[in-house]
Scaffold this motif. Structure first.
Motif, PDB file in Angstrom:
ATOM      1  N   ILE A  41       0.850  -1.200   0.000  1.00 39.33           N
ATOM      2  CA  ILE A  41       0.000   0.000   0.000  1.00 39.33           C
ATOM      3  C   ILE A  41       0.880   1.243   0.000  1.00 39.33           C
ATOM      4  O   ILE A  41       0.626   2.201  -0.739  1.00 39.33           O
ATOM      5  CB  ILE A  41      -0.957  -0.015   1.211  1.00 39.33           C
ATOM      6  CG1 ILE A  41      -2.007  -1.114   1.039  1.00 39.33           C
ATOM      7  CG2 ILE A  41      -1.615   1.335   1.412  1.00 39.33           C
ATOM      8  CD1 ILE A  41      -2.827  -1.413   2.279  1.00 39.33           C
ATOM      9  N   GLN A  42       1.933   1.214   0.799  1.00 34.04           N
ATOM     10  CA  GLN A  42       2.859   2.343   0.873  1.00 34.04           C
ATOM     11  C   GLN A  42       3.581   2.529  -0.473  1.00 34.04           C
ATOM     12  O   GLN A  42       3.800   3.652  -0.915  1.00 34.04           O
ATOM     13  CB  GLN A  42       3.857   2.104   1.997  1.00 34.04           C
ATOM     14  CG  GLN A  42       4.549   3.356   2.479  1.00 34.04           C
ATOM     15  CD  GLN A  42       5.432   3.090   3.677  1.00 34.04           C
ATOM     16  OE1 GLN A  42       6.306   2.224   3.619  1.00 34.04           O
ATOM     17  NE2 GLN A  42       5.227   3.839   4.745  1.00 34.04           N
ATOM     18  N   LYS A  43       3.924   1.432  -1.138  1.00 30.62           N
ATOM     19  CA  LYS A  43       4.572   1.497  -2.455  1.00 30.62           C
ATOM     20  C   LYS A  43       3.651   2.165  -3.458  1.00 30.62           C
ATOM     21  O   LYS A  43       4.072   3.024  -4.246  1.00 30.62           O
ATOM     22  CB  LYS A  43       4.961   0.109  -2.944  1.00 30.62           C
ATOM     23  CG  LYS A  43       5.543   0.117  -4.367  1.00 30.62           C
ATOM     24  CD  LYS A  43       5.589  -1.251  -4.983  1.00 30.62           C
ATOM     25  CE  LYS A  43       4.294  -1.770  -5.457  1.00 30.62           C
ATOM     26  NZ  LYS A  43       3.830  -1.404  -6.768  1.00 30.62           N
ATOM     27  N   ASN A  44       2.376   1.805  -3.444  1.00 30.84           N
ATOM     28  CA  ASN A  44       1.420   2.410  -4.372  1.00 30.84           C
ATOM     29  C   ASN A  44       1.270   3.910  -4.118  1.00 30.84           C
ATOM     30  O   ASN A  44       1.167   4.702  -5.061  1.00 30.84           O
ATOM     31  CB  ASN A  44       0.059   1.712  -4.276  1.00 30.84           C
ATOM     32  CG  ASN A  44       0.123   0.293  -4.802  1.00 30.84           C
ATOM     33  OD1 ASN A  44       0.971  -0.046  -5.616  1.00 30.84           O
ATOM     34  ND2 ASN A  44      -0.769  -0.556  -4.318  1.00 30.84           N
ATOM     35  N   LYS A  45       1.277   4.297  -2.858  1.00 35.23           N
ATOM     36  CA  LYS A  45       1.187   5.717  -2.526  1.00 35.23           C
ATOM     37  C   LYS A  45       2.452   6.448  -2.984  1.00 35.23           C
ATOM     38  O   LYS A  45       2.379   7.540  -3.549  1.00 35.23           O
ATOM     39  CB  LYS A  45       0.972   5.912  -1.024  1.00 35.23           C
ATOM     40  CG  LYS A  45       0.732   7.359  -0.633  1.00 35.23           C
ATOM     41  CD  LYS A  45       0.343   7.501   0.815  1.00 35.23           C
ATOM     42  CE  LYS A  45       0.055   8.958   1.163  1.00 35.23           C
ATOM     43  NZ  LYS A  45      -0.334   9.125   2.555  1.00 35.23           N
ATOM     44  N   ALA A  46       3.609   5.836  -2.763  1.00 37.60           N
ATOM     45  CA  ALA A  46       4.872   6.426  -3.209  1.00 37.60           C
ATOM     46  C   ALA A  46       4.883   6.566  -4.729  1.00 37.60           C
ATOM     47  O   ALA A  46       5.334   7.583  -5.267  1.00 37.60           O
ATOM     48  CB  ALA A  46       6.042   5.567  -2.742  1.00 37.60           C
ATOM     49  N   TYR A  47       4.360   5.562  -5.426  1.00 36.64           N
ATOM     50  CA  TYR A  47       4.278   5.603  -6.889  1.00 36.64           C
ATOM     51  C   TYR A  47       3.403   6.773  -7.355  1.00 36.64           C
ATOM     52  O   TYR A  47       3.795   7.556  -8.215  1.00 36.64           O
ATOM     53  CB  TYR A  47       3.732   4.274  -7.412  1.00 36.64           C
ATOM     54  CG  TYR A  47       3.375   4.291  -8.878  1.00 36.64           C
ATOM     55  CD1 TYR A  47       4.359   4.085  -9.841  1.00 36.64           C
ATOM     56  CD2 TYR A  47       2.071   4.513  -9.308  1.00 36.64           C
ATOM     57  CE1 TYR A  47       4.043   4.107 -11.182  1.00 36.64           C
ATOM     58  CE2 TYR A  47       1.754   4.541 -10.643  1.00 36.64           C
ATOM     59  CZ  TYR A  47       2.742   4.333 -11.578  1.00 36.64           C
ATOM     60  OH  TYR A  47       2.425   4.366 -12.913  1.00 36.64           O
ATOM     61  N   GLU A  48       2.217   6.881  -6.777  1.00 38.50           N
ATOM     62  CA  GLU A  48       1.285   7.945  -7.191  1.00 38.50           C
ATOM     63  C   GLU A  48       1.851   9.336  -6.920  1.00 38.50           C
ATOM     64  O   GLU A  48       1.766  10.227  -7.767  1.00 38.50           O
ATOM     65  CB  GLU A  48      -0.068   7.787  -6.475  1.00 38.50           C
ATOM     66  CG  GLU A  48      -0.855   6.567  -6.905  1.00 38.50           C
ATOM     67  CD  GLU A  48      -1.202   6.557  -8.384  1.00 38.50           C
ATOM     68  OE1 GLU A  48      -1.475   7.639  -8.951  1.00 38.50           O
ATOM     69  OE2 GLU A  48      -1.175   5.461  -8.984  1.00 38.50           O
ATOM     70  N   LEU A  49       2.435   9.528  -5.741  1.00 42.51           N
ATOM     71  CA  LEU A  49       2.970  10.844  -5.394  1.00 42.51           C
ATOM     72  C   LEU A  49       4.233  11.159  -6.198  1.00 42.51           C
ATOM     73  O   LEU A  49       4.427  12.303  -6.629  1.00 42.51           O
ATOM     74  CB  LEU A  49       3.237  10.928  -3.895  1.00 42.51           C
ATOM     75  CG  LEU A  49       1.975  10.799  -3.024  1.00 42.51           C
ATOM     76  CD1 LEU A  49       2.347  10.730  -1.552  1.00 42.51           C
ATOM     77  CD2 LEU A  49       1.010  11.945  -3.272  1.00 42.51           C
ATOM     78  N   GLY A  50       5.070  10.163  -6.435  1.00 51.15           N
ATOM     79  CA  GLY A  50       6.258  10.359  -7.263  1.00 51.15           C
ATOM     80  C   GLY A  50       5.898  10.662  -8.703  1.00 51.15           C
ATOM     81  O   GLY A  50       6.497  11.526  -9.352  1.00 51.15           O
TER      82      GLY A  50
END
Length: 154
Positions: A41-50
């Motif tokens: 979940i944290q990876k997906n959030k990092a992906y979206e924000l990046g």
């Protein structure tokens, strides 16, 4: 023969230890298949924000981070003006930004953060950039950096 076997075992154990990089205790990198559900979940959030940051290269529009997405330090450093300047520079040098390709997650045991490494894909083949998004234990961005791509984490 026993001495050689024991020596090989000791070397193998030593090489699997966590290492220190820049004074920080860094753990073994984690691939997508080895992640926990929280890390995914944290990876997906990092992906979206990046991706939101690098999309500025194409659109010249940046939606600033909110308090629930990033730490105060990141919000202060990622002003619309700074992000637009970097986006314009990358756009001229590498072409349009296409997407991010997740490579690995590296846990930082010193400050309890996870560093997500993405390879940034641009139009030009010579574009070899990395985006690192550091997420803290509160699920907020605590750092965003771009670097020239290197296969090994440094």
């Amino acid at each position: 023969m026993k001495k050689i076997f024991i020596l090989i075992c000791i070397l193998a154990l030593y090489s699997c230890k966590t290492k220190k990089a820049d004074g920080k205790l860094i753990g073994k990198s984690v691939s997508v298949n080895e992640m926990t559900s929280e890390e995914a979940i944290q990876k997906n959030k990092a992906y979206e924000l990046g991706k939101r940051v690098l999309m500025t290269c194409n659109t010249s529009k940046f939606k600033p981070f909110s308090k629930s997405e990033a730490t105060d330090k990141v919000i202060a450093n990622s002003t619309e003006k700074k992000v637009k300047e970097i986006g314009a520079k990358y756009s001229l040098k590498y072409g349009n930004f296409k997407d991010l390709d997740f490579i690995e997650m590296v846990p930082n045991k010193t400050d309890n953060t996870n560093i997500y490494r993405f390879k940034a894909l641009f139009d030009y083949a010579k574009a070899n950039k990395e985006l690192r998004v550091t997420m803290n234990s509160e699920n907020k961005i605590s750092a965003v950096t771009t670097k020239d791509w290197n296969d090994d984490f440094q």
